[in-house]
Design an enzyme around this catalytic site. Structure first.
Site, short mmCIF file in Angstrom:
data_model
loop_
_atom_site.label_atom_id
_atom_site.label_comp_id
_atom_site.label_asym_id
_atom_site.label_seq_id
_atom_site.Cartn_x
_atom_site.Cartn_y
_atom_site.Cartn_z
N ARG A 178 -43.42 -29.93 100.55
CA ARG A 178 -42.69 -29.47 99.37
C ARG A 178 -42.35 -27.99 99.44
O ARG A 178 -41.34 -27.52 98.92
CB ARG A 178 -43.54 -29.67 98.12
CG ARG A 178 -43.84 -31.09 97.75
CD ARG A 178 -44.51 -31.07 96.42
NE ARG A 178 -43.63 -30.45 95.47
CZ ARG A 178 -42.62 -31.11 94.88
NH1 ARG A 178 -42.43 -32.37 95.17
NH2 ARG A 178 -41.83 -30.52 94.03
N ASP B 12 -56.08 -25.21 92.51
CA ASP B 12 -56.38 -25.62 93.89
C ASP B 12 -57.87 -25.60 94.21
O ASP B 12 -58.26 -25.97 95.32
CB ASP B 12 -55.62 -24.72 94.87
CG ASP B 12 -54.12 -24.92 94.78
OD1 ASP B 12 -53.37 -24.07 95.29
OD2 ASP B 12 -53.69 -25.91 94.15
N ASP C 6 -36.79 -27.35 88.37
CA ASP C 6 -35.79 -26.88 87.38
C ASP C 6 -35.87 -25.38 87.14
O ASP C 6 -34.85 -24.71 86.96
CB ASP C 6 -35.99 -27.65 86.04
CG ASP C 6 -37.40 -27.47 85.50
OD1 ASP C 6 -37.55 -27.18 84.30
OD2 ASP C 6 -38.36 -27.57 86.31
N LYS D 27 -52.53 -19.94 103.59
CA LYS D 27 -51.38 -20.85 103.77
C LYS D 27 -50.31 -20.58 102.71
O LYS D 27 -49.13 -20.45 103.02
CB LYS D 27 -51.84 -22.31 103.64
CG LYS D 27 -50.68 -23.29 103.47
CD LYS D 27 -51.13 -24.70 103.21
CE LYS D 27 -51.54 -25.01 101.82
NZ LYS D 27 -50.47 -25.40 100.89
N ASN D 28 -50.75 -20.45 101.45
CA ASN D 28 -49.77 -20.34 100.36
C ASN D 28 -49.09 -18.98 100.29
O ASN D 28 -48.10 -18.82 99.60
CB ASN D 28 -50.45 -20.70 99.04
CG ASN D 28 -50.71 -22.19 98.97
OD1 ASN D 28 -50.23 -22.96 99.80
ND2 ASN D 28 -51.49 -22.60 97.99
N ARG E 129 -43.57 -32.62 89.94
CA ARG E 129 -43.33 -31.23 90.41
C ARG E 129 -41.83 -30.96 90.48
O ARG E 129 -41.26 -30.80 91.56
CB ARG E 129 -43.99 -31.01 91.76
CG ARG E 129 -45.50 -31.16 91.70
CD ARG E 129 -46.16 -30.90 93.02
NE ARG E 129 -46.19 -29.49 93.38
CZ ARG E 129 -46.72 -29.03 94.51
NH1 ARG E 129 -47.23 -29.87 95.37
NH2 ARG E 129 -46.73 -27.75 94.78
N PRO E 130 -41.18 -30.81 89.32
CA PRO E 130 -39.74 -30.54 89.34
C PRO E 130 -39.45 -29.14 89.87
O PRO E 130 -40.37 -28.34 90.02
CB PRO E 130 -39.37 -30.64 87.84
CG PRO E 130 -40.63 -30.30 87.12
CD PRO E 130 -41.76 -30.78 87.98
N ARG F 142 -53.35 -30.08 106.74
CA ARG F 142 -52.22 -29.31 106.23
C ARG F 142 -52.65 -27.92 105.76
O ARG F 142 -51.87 -26.98 105.76
CB ARG F 142 -51.56 -30.04 105.06
CG ARG F 142 -51.01 -31.42 105.44
CD ARG F 142 -50.20 -31.96 104.35
NE ARG F 142 -49.32 -30.91 103.87
CZ ARG F 142 -48.78 -30.94 102.66
NH1 ARG F 142 -49.05 -31.93 101.85
NH2 ARG F 142 -48.01 -29.97 102.26
N CYS G 192 -44.96 -36.42 94.41
CA CYS G 192 -46.13 -35.76 94.97
C CYS G 192 -47.39 -36.38 94.37
O CYS G 192 -47.41 -36.68 93.18
CB CYS G 192 -46.09 -34.26 94.65
SG CYS G 192 -47.53 -33.38 95.27
C1 EPZ Z 1 -47.95 -23.50 94.42
O1 EPZ Z 1 -47.11 -24.65 94.24
C2 EPZ Z 1 -48.96 -23.86 95.50
N1 EPZ Z 1 -48.27 -24.24 96.72
C3 EPZ Z 1 -49.82 -25.04 95.04
O2 EPZ Z 1 -50.84 -25.24 96.02
C4 EPZ Z 1 -50.51 -24.66 93.74
O3 EPZ Z 1 -51.22 -25.77 93.25
C5 EPZ Z 1 -49.46 -24.25 92.69
O4 EPZ Z 1 -48.65 -23.18 93.20
C6 EPZ Z 1 -50.10 -23.76 91.40
O5 EPZ Z 1 -50.95 -22.71 91.63
C7 EPZ Z 1 -47.83 -23.26 97.54
O6 EPZ Z 1 -47.93 -22.08 97.28
C8 EPZ Z 1 -47.20 -23.70 98.82
P1 EPZ Z 1 -45.80 -24.14 90.54
P2 EPZ Z 1 -45.78 -24.56 93.36
O7 EPZ Z 1 -44.30 -24.11 90.67
O8 EPZ Z 1 -45.21 -23.20 93.42
C9 EPZ Z 1 -44.34 -26.91 86.93
C10 EPZ Z 1 -52.17 -26.42 97.57
O9 EPZ Z 1 -53.08 -27.23 97.35
N2 EPZ Z 1 -42.98 -26.55 87.37
O10 EPZ Z 1 -46.49 -22.89 90.26
O11 EPZ Z 1 -44.93 -25.71 93.74
C11 EPZ Z 1 -45.07 -27.74 87.97
O12 EPZ Z 1 -44.76 -29.10 87.87
C12 EPZ Z 1 -50.87 -26.49 96.74
O13 EPZ Z 1 -52.24 -25.54 98.41
C13 EPZ Z 1 -41.90 -26.94 86.59
O14 EPZ Z 1 -42.06 -27.59 85.56
O15 EPZ Z 1 -46.38 -24.80 91.89
C14 EPZ Z 1 -46.53 -27.42 87.64
O16 EPZ Z 1 -46.94 -28.22 86.59
C15 EPZ Z 1 -50.80 -27.71 95.89
N3 EPZ Z 1 -40.66 -26.62 87.03
C16 EPZ Z 1 -46.46 -25.95 87.22
O17 EPZ Z 1 -45.12 -25.70 86.84
C17 EPZ Z 1 -40.44 -25.88 88.18
O18 EPZ Z 1 -39.28 -25.60 88.53
C18 EPZ Z 1 -46.87 -24.95 88.29
O19 EPZ Z 1 -46.18 -25.27 89.48
C19 EPZ Z 1 -41.55 -25.48 88.93
C20 EPZ Z 1 -42.81 -25.83 88.51
#
Ligand code: EPZ
Length: 443
Positions: A97, A321, A129, A22-23, A126-127, A413, A121
Site C-alpha cells: 500500500r 502499530d 481520499d 521501514k515507515n 484504508r481510503p 515485510r 487491507c
Molecule cells: C502509516 O499508514 C503506516 N504505514 C502504518 O503502518 C500505520 O499503521 C499508520 O500510518 C498509522 O500510524 C507506513 O508508514 C508505510 P494513515 P498510512 O493514512 O499512512 C484513515 C505498519 O504496520 N485515512 O495515517 O496509510 C485511515 O483509514 C503499517 O507498519 C482516511 O480516512 O495510515 C486510518 O483509519 C500498517 N483517508 C487513518 O486515517 C485517507 O486518505 C490513519 O491512516 C488516509 C487515511
C-alpha cells in the site's frame, strides 16, 4: 512455504540492536523522485517492502546505482535516469500500500502520475481520499480510470495554499508525506493543518530541507512549505524504527527477560514506554541519546505484569502499530486490561489466534477486554498482517510448548531476520519449510 516454530518458556537475555525505520524509509525512497541529483540513504532496513519500493522506483526510472553493495549494508544510492514514466502499475501497488507515496513526488516533478488505487487491507478500511483532497487543493486535476488514479498538474503548475488534512480518524501519515512532497515544488506557500506529527514525517521533512526545500513546523500539526524551483542531492541516515524497538521491549517483558536494546529512538516512543512502565516493565537508559536521538536502554520485567488500558491515537499518542504486540503481553497480566483501537477500528485479526493459544479476550466493536490468564499454550496459528504476526511470535515465546506460525511472509515485510536476532538473545525460534513440520504441530 516458511513457518516459524517457536518453543516457548525461555527468558530473553542479552543485547539486540534496532534497525532503520521501514515507515520512514519508504517515503524517503519515494522522495528521490523529486530531484535530478543523487540521493544517498543509510540504515535502510533489509525488508520485503524495501525491495518492493526499489522495484517500483526502478520502473519509474529511478534506479539504485550502488546495486553491487549488499542490502545488509543498508546504503542505497538512487538516481533518476529516465523521467518519462509516470505509471505506478497495479502489479506492484497491490503488493504494498505504501506505493501510494510516489504519487505526490511524481506528480510534482513530472507533471502527471497514474497509480493504481490501493485495494483492500487486512487491518481495515484504508481510503486515500485525504491524499487526493490535499493534491486537489494544490491544483491537481484528478480523474479515475480502470482502477487507477490519474493526477495531472494544471497549466501553470501546482500552487501553494492552506489545506486541512484531518479525517475521521485524525491525521494521515502517508497523506501528509504525499502532500508535503508535492508542495515543496509548488509555487508559493502551502500550510498543511492537521498534519501528521509522526517521527517518520519529521525525518522526511528534514531530508527534504537538506535537499533545499523550505519547510517549518514538522512534528507539529501545522507544517508550512515554501515552494522552490528544484531540489539538490542529499546523504541522509534514516531514523531508527520505534515500532521494532517497542516489539523488542514487549519481547523482554513477556519472557520476564533482561534485554539491552541499542539504537533505540526512546524519545519518539514515550506513549509506549509510559504504558510499559504502567504494566510494571522496568526501562532504564544505559546511555544518553546521540545526535540522532538514539539511546541504549535496558529492559527487565518481573513475573507479574500489571493490567493497563490504552487507546491508540496518532503520534504522540499510543501507536496502532504496537497494539497487537502489547495485547500479547496483557494476555498474561494479573487482571483485566482494556484496549481501544481508534486508528484502524477493525485491526483485531490477532484476537482469534491469541484465543487459540488460551488467551481470554472479549471484543466489543473497537474495544477488547483482556482478562489475564496464568499461561498461554503453544498452538498452530495464522499470521494475517505485519504487526499481528509479531504479536503471535511474542505469544509463542511466552507459551508453554510449541507454536507454529503460518504465513510469516507478512512478518518479513517489516522485520529483518527476526528469528535470527531473537535466537541470539535466547529464543528457541526457527524458520522452516512447513512441509518439514510434523502434521500434529500444524493442525
Ligand atoms: C502509516 O499508514 C503506516 N504505514 C502504518 O503502518 C500505520 O499503521 C499508520 O500510518 C498509522 O500510524 C507506513 O508508514 C508505510 P494513515 P498510512 O493514512 O499512512 C484513515 C505498519 O504496520 N485515512 O495515517 O496509510 C485511515 O483509514 C503499517 O507498519 C482516511 O480516512 O495510515 C486510518 O483509519 C500498517 N483517508 C487513518 O486515517 C485517507 O486518505 C490513519 O491512516 C488516509 C487515511
Amino acid at each position: 512455504m516458511d513457518v516459524f516454530v517457536v518453543e516457548g518458556g525461555r527468558r530473553l537475555e542479552g543485547r539486540i540492536r534496532v534497525g532503520g525505520s521501514k515507515n520512514a524509509a519508504l517515503p524517503l525512497m519515494a522522495a528521490a523522485l523529486l530531484t535530478d541529483h543523487k540521493v544517498t540513504l543509510r540504515d535502510i532496513p533489509n525488508l520485503a517492502d524495501i525491495q518492493n519500493m526499489k522495484r517500483l522506483l526502478a520502473e519509474l526510472g529511478c534506479h539504485r546505482i550502488n546495486e553491487s553493495a549488499p542490502d545488509s549494508d543498508g546504503v542505497h544510492v538512487f538516481q533518476n535516469t529516465d523521467q518519462t514514466e509516470c505509471h505506478a502499475r497495479y502489479e506492484i501497488v497491490r503488493t504494498m500500500r505504501a506505493s501510494i507515496c510516489v504519487l505526490g513526488p511524481i506528480l510534482a516533478k513530472r507533471g502527471m502520475c497514474r497509480i493504481a488505487m490501493p485495494g483492500g487491507c487486512s487491518i481495515g478500511d484504508r481510503p486515500v481520499d485525504l491524499h487526493l483532497r490535499g493534491l486537489t487543493a494544490l491544483g491537481a486535476q484528478i480523474t479515475y480510470e480502470a482502477g487507477d488514479i490519474i493526477a495531472r498538474v494544471p497549466p501553470g503548475g501546482l500552487r501553494g495554499t492552506t489545506i486541512f488534512l484531518g479525517g475521521r480518524f485524525g491525521s494521515t501519515v502517508l497523506g501528509t508525506a504525499n502532500v508535503m512532497s508535492a508542495a515543496v515544488l509548488a509555487k508559493g506557500t502551502t500550510v498543511i493543518e492537521s498534519a501528521a506529527c509522526e517521527p517518520e514525517i519529521v525525518d522526511l521533512a528534514n531530508m527534504l530541507v537538506k535537499m533545499g526545500a523550505k519547510i517549518t513546523g514538522q512534528g507539529s500539526p501545522r507544517i508550512t512549505i515554501e515552494g522552490v524551483k528544484e531540489l539538490g542531492s542529499v546523504d541522509h541516515r534514516v531514523i531508527a524504527d520505534r515500532i521494532e524497538a517497542g516489539t523488542f521491549i514487549a519481547a523482554a517483558a513477556i519472557t520476564n527477560g533482561d534485554l539491552t536494546i541499542e539504537n533505540c529512538p526512546i524519545d519518539a516512543m514515550l506513549s509506549a514506554t509510559d504504558r510499559f512502565e504502567a504494566a510494571g516493565v522496568d526501562i532504564r537508559r544505559v546511555n544518553g541519546e546521540d545526535e540522532l536521538m538514539r539511546a541504549t536502554i535496558r529492559v527487565t520485567a518481573g513475573r507479574v505484569i500489571k493490567p493497563v488500558e490504552f487507546t491508540t491515537q496518532p503520534h504522540p499518542g499510543f501507536p496502532t502499530d504496537l497494539q497487537a504486540q502489547f495485547m500479547a503481553l496483557l494476555c498474561l497480566a494479573d487482571g483485566n486490561s482494556v484496549i481501544t483501537e481508534r486508528i484502524f477500528p477493525e485491526r483485531f485479526l490477532h484476537v482469534a489466534e491469541l484465543s487459540r493459544m488460551g488467551a481470554n479476550l472479549f471484543r466489543q466493536g473497537s474495544t477488547v477486554i483482556i482478562s489475564g490468564v496464568r499461561r498461554l499454550v503453544g498452538a498452530p496459528v495464522m499470521a494475517s498482517d505485519l504487526r499481528a504476526s509479531a504479536c503471535l511470535v511474542l505469544a509463542g515465546l511466552a507459551a508453554e510448548g510449541t507454536t507454529v506460525i503460518h504465513r510469516i511472509y507478512h512478518l518479513d515485510r517489516g522485520y529483518d531476520r527476526l528469528e535470527t536476532r531473537l535466537a541470539a538473545v535466547g529464543a528457541r525460534i526457527s524458520r522452516v519449510d512447513d512441509k518439514t513440520v510434523p502434521a500434529a504441530a500444524t493442525e
